[in-house]
Design an enzyme around this catalytic site. Structure first.
Site, PDB file in Angstrom:
ATOM      1  N   THR A   9       0.844  -1.196   0.000  1.00  0.00           N
ATOM      2  CA  THR A   9       0.000   0.000   0.000  1.00  0.00           C
ATOM      3  C   THR A   9       0.875   1.240   0.000  1.00  0.00           C
ATOM      4  OG1 THR A   9      -1.740   1.240   1.125  1.00  0.00           O
ATOM      5  CG2 THR A   9      -0.251   0.010   2.549  1.00  0.00           C
ATOM      6  N   ASN A  11      -0.535   3.981   1.035  1.00  0.00           N
ATOM      7  CA  ASN A  11      -1.310   4.809   1.959  1.00  0.00           C
ATOM      8  C   ASN A  11      -0.848   4.528   3.405  1.00  0.00           C
ATOM      9  OD1 ASN A  11      -3.271   5.753   3.752  1.00  0.00           O
ATOM     10  ND2 ASN A  11      -4.923   5.525   2.259  1.00  0.00           N
ATOM     11  N   LYS A  14      -3.465   3.437   6.009  1.00  0.00           N
ATOM     12  CA  LYS A  14      -3.865   2.030   5.870  1.00  0.00           C
ATOM     13  C   LYS A  14      -2.773   1.117   6.424  1.00  0.00           C
ATOM     14  CE  LYS A  14      -5.924   0.682   1.780  1.00  0.00           C
ATOM     15  NZ  LYS A  14      -5.880   0.129   0.412  1.00  0.00           N
ATOM     16  N   ASP A  71      -7.563  -3.839  -0.811  1.00  0.00           N
ATOM     17  CA  ASP A  71      -8.311  -2.865  -1.606  1.00  0.00           C
ATOM     18  C   ASP A  71      -9.669  -2.679  -0.938  1.00  0.00           C
ATOM     19  OD1 ASP A  71      -7.884  -1.133  -3.891  1.00  0.00           O
ATOM     20  OD2 ASP A  71      -9.684  -2.053  -4.717  1.00  0.00           O
ATOM     21  N   PHE A 153      -9.260   7.737   8.974  1.00  0.00           N
ATOM     22  CA  PHE A 153      -8.850   8.416   7.732  1.00  0.00           C
ATOM     23  C   PHE A 153      -9.960   8.225   6.699  1.00  0.00           C
ATOM     24  CE2 PHE A 153      -7.646   4.847   4.922  1.00  0.00           C
ATOM     25  CZ  PHE A 153      -7.587   3.808   5.832  1.00  0.00           C
ATOM     26  N   TYR A 155     -13.020   8.139   4.543  1.00  0.00           N
ATOM     27  CA  TYR A 155     -14.440   8.430   4.758  1.00  0.00           C
ATOM     28  C   TYR A 155     -14.878   8.210   6.209  1.00  0.00           C
ATOM     29  CZ  TYR A 155     -14.766   8.277  -0.381  1.00  0.00           C
ATOM     30  OH  TYR A 155     -14.602   8.524  -1.719  1.00  0.00           O
TER      31      TYR A 155
HETATM   32  P1  ITT Z   1      -3.438   1.707  -1.813  1.00  0.00           P
HETATM   33  O1  ITT Z   1      -4.207   1.333  -3.052  1.00  0.00           O
HETATM   34  O2  ITT Z   1      -2.054   2.194  -2.099  1.00  0.00           O
HETATM   35  O3  ITT Z   1      -3.466   0.641  -0.765  1.00  0.00           O
HETATM   36  P2  ITT Z   1      -5.540   3.728  -1.464  1.00  0.00           P
HETATM   37  O4  ITT Z   1      -5.699   4.822  -0.460  1.00  0.00           O
HETATM   38  O5  ITT Z   1      -5.617   4.082  -2.911  1.00  0.00           O
HETATM   39  O6  ITT Z   1      -4.179   2.982  -1.106  1.00  0.00           O
HETATM   40  P3  ITT Z   1      -7.939   2.034  -1.664  1.00  0.00           P
HETATM   41  O7  ITT Z   1      -8.047   2.207  -3.132  1.00  0.00           O
HETATM   42  O8  ITT Z   1      -8.087   0.658  -1.121  1.00  0.00           O
HETATM   43  O9  ITT Z   1      -6.551   2.589  -1.105  1.00  0.00           O
HETATM   44  O10 ITT Z   1      -8.957   2.929  -0.852  1.00  0.00           O
HETATM   45  C1  ITT Z   1      -9.913   3.703  -1.443  1.00  0.00           C
HETATM   46  C2  ITT Z   1     -10.213   4.890  -0.600  1.00  0.00           C
HETATM   47  O11 ITT Z   1     -11.166   4.470   0.389  1.00  0.00           O
HETATM   48  C3  ITT Z   1      -9.032   5.475   0.181  1.00  0.00           C
HETATM   49  O12 ITT Z   1      -8.384   6.475  -0.497  1.00  0.00           O
HETATM   50  C4  ITT Z   1      -9.702   6.032   1.415  1.00  0.00           C
HETATM   51  O13 ITT Z   1     -10.095   7.349   1.176  1.00  0.00           O
HETATM   52  C5  ITT Z   1     -10.922   5.149   1.583  1.00  0.00           C
HETATM   53  N1  ITT Z   1     -10.698   4.189   2.654  1.00  0.00           N
HETATM   54  C6  ITT Z   1      -9.984   3.025   2.633  1.00  0.00           C
HETATM   55  N2  ITT Z   1     -10.023   2.430   3.823  1.00  0.00           N
HETATM   56  C7  ITT Z   1     -10.771   3.220   4.625  1.00  0.00           C
HETATM   57  C8  ITT Z   1     -11.175   3.158   5.978  1.00  0.00           C
HETATM   58  O14 ITT Z   1     -10.805   2.156   6.771  1.00  0.00           O
HETATM   59  N3  ITT Z   1     -11.938   4.143   6.460  1.00  0.00           N
HETATM   60  C9  ITT Z   1     -12.323   5.172   5.681  1.00  0.00           C
HETATM   61  N4  ITT Z   1     -11.976   5.324   4.406  1.00  0.00           N
HETATM   62  C10 ITT Z   1     -11.205   4.349   3.873  1.00  0.00           C
END
Ligand code: ITT
Length: 205
Positions: A9, A11, A14, A71, A153, A155
Protein backbone atom coordinates in the site's frame (compact mmCIF):
# COMPACT_ATOMS: atom_id res chain seq x y z
CA UNK A 1 10.16 -18.68 11.81
CA UNK A 2 9.50 -15.04 11.03
CA UNK A 3 7.43 -14.47 7.91
CA UNK A 4 8.73 -11.43 6.04
CA UNK A 5 5.69 -9.74 4.57
CA UNK A 6 5.77 -6.62 2.44
CA UNK A 7 2.64 -4.48 2.57
CA UNK A 8 1.47 -3.37 -0.87
CA UNK A 9 0.00 0.00 0.00
CA UNK A 10 1.10 3.55 -0.70
CA UNK A 11 -1.31 4.81 1.96
CA UNK A 12 0.44 5.21 5.36
CA UNK A 13 -2.90 5.42 7.23
CA UNK A 14 -3.86 2.03 5.87
CA UNK A 15 -0.40 0.59 6.57
CA UNK A 16 -0.69 1.70 10.22
CA UNK A 17 -4.01 -0.12 10.61
CA UNK A 18 -2.68 -3.29 8.95
CA UNK A 19 0.31 -3.31 11.29
CA UNK A 20 -1.86 -2.79 14.39
CA UNK A 21 -4.23 -5.66 13.59
CA UNK A 22 -1.52 -8.13 12.51
CA UNK A 23 0.43 -7.42 15.72
CA UNK A 24 -2.40 -9.15 17.61
CA UNK A 25 -2.70 -12.07 15.19
CA UNK A 26 -0.48 -14.64 16.94
CA UNK A 27 1.75 -14.77 13.86
CA UNK A 28 5.46 -14.01 13.82
CA UNK A 29 5.41 -11.46 11.03
CA UNK A 30 8.07 -8.92 10.10
CA UNK A 31 6.31 -6.21 8.10
CA UNK A 32 8.56 -4.73 5.45
CA UNK A 33 7.79 -1.29 4.01
CA UNK A 34 6.91 -1.15 0.36
CA UNK A 35 10.18 -0.21 -1.46
CA UNK A 36 9.84 3.28 -3.00
CA UNK A 37 11.50 2.22 -6.23
CA UNK A 38 8.76 -0.29 -7.07
CA UNK A 39 6.21 1.55 -9.23
CA UNK A 40 2.57 1.60 -8.11
CA UNK A 41 0.35 -0.62 -10.24
CA UNK A 42 -2.68 0.82 -11.98
CA UNK A 43 -5.83 -0.40 -10.27
CA UNK A 44 -7.62 -1.57 -13.42
CA UNK A 45 -9.61 -4.40 -11.84
CA UNK A 46 -13.41 -4.43 -11.85
CA UNK A 47 -13.57 -5.69 -8.27
CA UNK A 48 -11.78 -5.05 -4.98
CA UNK A 49 -10.34 -8.57 -5.07
CA UNK A 50 -8.92 -8.10 -8.59
CA UNK A 51 -7.25 -4.85 -7.55
CA UNK A 52 -5.83 -6.41 -4.39
CA UNK A 53 -4.45 -9.29 -6.47
CA UNK A 54 -2.82 -6.88 -8.98
CA UNK A 55 -1.10 -5.00 -6.13
CA UNK A 56 0.00 -8.11 -4.21
CA UNK A 57 1.35 -10.01 -7.23
CA UNK A 58 3.27 -7.00 -8.56
CA UNK A 59 5.03 -6.47 -5.24
CA UNK A 60 5.67 -10.18 -4.66
CA UNK A 61 7.21 -10.39 -8.15
CA UNK A 62 9.34 -7.25 -7.59
CA UNK A 63 10.66 -8.23 -4.15
CA UNK A 64 10.53 -12.04 -4.02
CA UNK A 65 8.82 -11.64 -0.63
CA UNK A 66 5.31 -12.53 0.44
CA UNK A 67 3.12 -9.48 -0.25
CA UNK A 68 -0.19 -8.43 1.32
CA UNK A 69 -2.50 -6.00 -0.47
CA UNK A 70 -5.77 -4.44 0.71
CA UNK A 71 -8.31 -2.86 -1.61
CA UNK A 72 -11.20 -1.09 0.05
CA UNK A 73 -14.39 0.52 -1.19
CA UNK A 74 -17.37 2.34 0.26
CA UNK A 75 -20.67 1.19 -1.28
CA UNK A 76 -23.60 3.57 -0.83
CA UNK A 77 -27.03 2.08 -1.54
CA UNK A 78 -28.63 5.34 -2.73
CA UNK A 79 -25.78 5.69 -5.25
CA UNK A 80 -26.21 2.13 -6.57
CA UNK A 81 -23.01 0.97 -4.86
CA UNK A 82 -20.82 3.95 -5.80
CA UNK A 83 -18.09 4.98 -5.19
CA UNK A 84 -17.07 1.29 -4.71
CA UNK A 85 -13.78 0.51 -6.47
CA UNK A 86 -13.48 4.22 -7.33
CA UNK A 87 -13.53 5.37 -3.69
CA UNK A 88 -9.99 6.84 -3.74
CA UNK A 89 -10.73 9.13 -6.69
CA UNK A 90 -14.46 9.85 -6.16
CA UNK A 91 -13.97 13.65 -6.19
CA UNK A 92 -11.25 13.56 -8.90
CA UNK A 93 -7.75 12.18 -9.56
CA UNK A 94 -5.98 14.15 -6.79
CA UNK A 95 -8.87 14.21 -4.32
CA UNK A 96 -8.07 14.62 -0.63
CA UNK A 97 -9.98 12.76 2.08
CA UNK A 98 -11.97 15.95 2.78
CA UNK A 99 -12.76 16.42 -0.95
CA UNK A 100 -14.14 12.88 -1.12
CA UNK A 101 -16.25 13.28 2.03
CA UNK A 102 -17.66 16.61 0.78
CA UNK A 103 -18.41 15.14 -2.63
CA UNK A 104 -20.26 12.25 -0.99
CA UNK A 105 -22.32 14.52 1.27
CA UNK A 106 -23.24 16.69 -1.75
CA UNK A 107 -24.26 13.64 -3.79
CA UNK A 108 -26.56 12.57 -0.92
CA UNK A 109 -27.91 16.04 -0.07
CA UNK A 110 -31.41 15.15 -1.28
CA UNK A 111 -31.42 11.60 0.15
CA UNK A 112 -33.24 11.19 3.48
CA UNK A 113 -31.63 9.32 6.38
CA UNK A 114 -30.73 6.57 6.88
CA UNK A 115 -28.34 6.63 3.92
CA UNK A 116 -27.28 3.00 4.23
CA UNK A 117 -23.81 1.97 3.10
CA UNK A 118 -21.06 -0.53 3.74
CA UNK A 119 -17.29 -0.65 3.69
CA UNK A 120 -15.75 -3.72 2.07
CA UNK A 121 -12.11 -4.79 2.07
CA UNK A 122 -10.57 -7.53 -0.01
CA UNK A 123 -7.13 -8.77 0.96
CA UNK A 124 -4.85 -10.90 -1.18
CA UNK A 125 -1.63 -12.37 0.21
CA UNK A 126 0.69 -13.49 -2.59
CA UNK A 127 3.15 -15.92 -1.00
CA UNK A 128 6.72 -16.22 -2.26
CA UNK A 129 6.07 -19.82 -3.39
CA UNK A 130 3.22 -18.73 -5.70
CA UNK A 131 0.28 -19.63 -3.44
CA UNK A 132 -2.36 -16.95 -2.84
CA UNK A 133 -4.68 -16.39 0.10
CA UNK A 134 -7.85 -14.31 -0.25
CA UNK A 135 -9.94 -12.75 2.52
CA UNK A 136 -12.81 -10.28 2.72
CA UNK A 137 -14.41 -8.18 5.44
CA UNK A 138 -17.45 -5.91 5.45
CA UNK A 139 -19.22 -3.60 7.86
CA UNK A 140 -22.70 -2.11 7.42
CA UNK A 141 -23.51 1.44 8.46
CA UNK A 142 -24.84 4.75 7.27
CA UNK A 143 -23.58 8.07 5.96
CA UNK A 144 -23.95 10.97 8.41
CA UNK A 145 -25.13 14.45 7.37
CA UNK A 146 -21.92 16.20 8.53
CA UNK A 147 -18.35 14.98 9.11
CA UNK A 148 -17.61 14.11 12.76
CA UNK A 149 -14.35 13.16 14.52
CA UNK A 150 -10.60 13.42 13.95
CA UNK A 151 -9.54 9.78 14.10
CA UNK A 152 -9.15 7.21 11.33
CA UNK A 153 -8.85 8.42 7.73
CA UNK A 154 -10.66 8.61 4.41
CA UNK A 155 -14.44 8.43 4.76
CA UNK A 156 -14.32 7.63 8.50
CA UNK A 157 -15.79 11.03 9.58
CA UNK A 158 -18.98 10.41 7.57
CA UNK A 159 -19.50 6.68 8.28
CA UNK A 160 -21.31 5.44 11.39
CA UNK A 161 -21.34 1.63 11.71
CA UNK A 162 -24.71 0.03 12.44
CA UNK A 163 -25.42 -0.07 16.18
CA UNK A 164 -23.17 2.90 17.00
CA UNK A 165 -23.96 6.59 17.33
CA UNK A 166 -20.27 7.37 16.70
CA UNK A 167 -18.54 7.64 13.35
CA UNK A 168 -15.37 5.58 12.83
CA UNK A 169 -13.45 8.87 13.18
CA UNK A 170 -14.91 9.33 16.69
CA UNK A 171 -13.83 5.85 17.87
CA UNK A 172 -10.51 4.70 19.26
CA UNK A 173 -8.42 2.74 16.74
CA UNK A 174 -9.07 -0.45 18.76
CA UNK A 175 -12.85 0.07 18.64
CA UNK A 176 -12.72 0.66 14.88
CA UNK A 177 -10.53 -2.41 14.21
CA UNK A 178 -12.79 -4.65 16.32
CA UNK A 179 -15.68 -4.25 13.88
CA UNK A 180 -14.24 -2.67 10.73
CA UNK A 181 -14.08 -4.07 7.21
CA UNK A 182 -10.24 -4.06 7.43
CA UNK A 183 -10.12 -5.60 10.92
CA UNK A 184 -12.42 -8.42 9.80
CA UNK A 185 -10.57 -9.03 6.51
CA UNK A 186 -7.17 -9.02 8.26
CA UNK A 187 -8.28 -11.46 10.96
CA UNK A 188 -9.53 -13.80 8.20
CA UNK A 189 -6.25 -13.37 6.30
CA UNK A 190 -4.27 -14.07 9.48
CA UNK A 191 -6.31 -17.25 10.05
CA UNK A 192 -5.54 -18.35 6.48
CA UNK A 193 -1.83 -17.64 7.04
CA UNK A 194 -1.95 -19.62 10.31
CA UNK A 195 -3.27 -22.62 8.36
CA UNK A 196 -1.11 -22.21 5.25
CA UNK A 197 2.23 -21.14 6.74
CA UNK A 198 2.57 -23.13 9.99
CA UNK A 199 6.21 -22.03 10.34
CA UNK A 200 4.97 -18.46 11.00
CA UNK A 201 2.95 -19.45 14.09
CA UNK A 202 4.31 -17.68 17.11
CA UNK A 203 5.09 -20.05 19.94
CA UNK A 204 3.38 -19.04 23.14
CA UNK A 205 5.97 -18.13 25.81
P1 ITT B 1 -3.44 1.71 -1.81
O1 ITT B 1 -4.21 1.33 -3.05
O2 ITT B 1 -2.05 2.19 -2.10
O3 ITT B 1 -3.47 0.64 -0.76
P2 ITT B 1 -5.54 3.73 -1.46
O4 ITT B 1 -5.70 4.82 -0.46
O5 ITT B 1 -5.62 4.08 -2.91
O6 ITT B 1 -4.18 2.98 -1.11
P3 ITT B 1 -7.94 2.03 -1.66
O7 ITT B 1 -8.05 2.21 -3.13
O8 ITT B 1 -8.09 0.66 -1.12
O9 ITT B 1 -6.55 2.59 -1.11
O10 ITT B 1 -8.96 2.93 -0.85
C1 ITT B 1 -9.91 3.70 -1.44
C2 ITT B 1 -10.21 4.89 -0.60
O11 ITT B 1 -11.17 4.47 0.39
C3 ITT B 1 -9.03 5.47 0.18
O12 ITT B 1 -8.38 6.47 -0.50
C4 ITT B 1 -9.70 6.03 1.41
O13 ITT B 1 -10.10 7.35 1.18
C5 ITT B 1 -10.92 5.15 1.58
N1 ITT B 1 -10.70 4.19 2.65
C6 ITT B 1 -9.98 3.03 2.63
N2 ITT B 1 -10.02 2.43 3.82
C7 ITT B 1 -10.77 3.22 4.63
C8 ITT B 1 -11.17 3.16 5.98
O14 ITT B 1 -10.81 2.16 6.77
N3 ITT B 1 -11.94 4.14 6.46
C9 ITT B 1 -12.32 5.17 5.68
N4 ITT B 1 -11.98 5.32 4.41
C10 ITT B 1 -11.21 4.35 3.87
Amino acid sequence: MTLRLVVATANPDKAREIEAVLRDSGLDVDLVARPDEVPEVEETGATLEENARLKAEALRDATGLAALADDTGLEVDALDGAPGVYSARFAGPDATYADNCDHLLSALAATPEPRTARFATSIVVALADGRELVARGEVDGSITTTPRGDGGFGYDPVFAPTGSTLTFAEMTPEAKHAISHRGRALRAAAAALWDSVPSARREEP
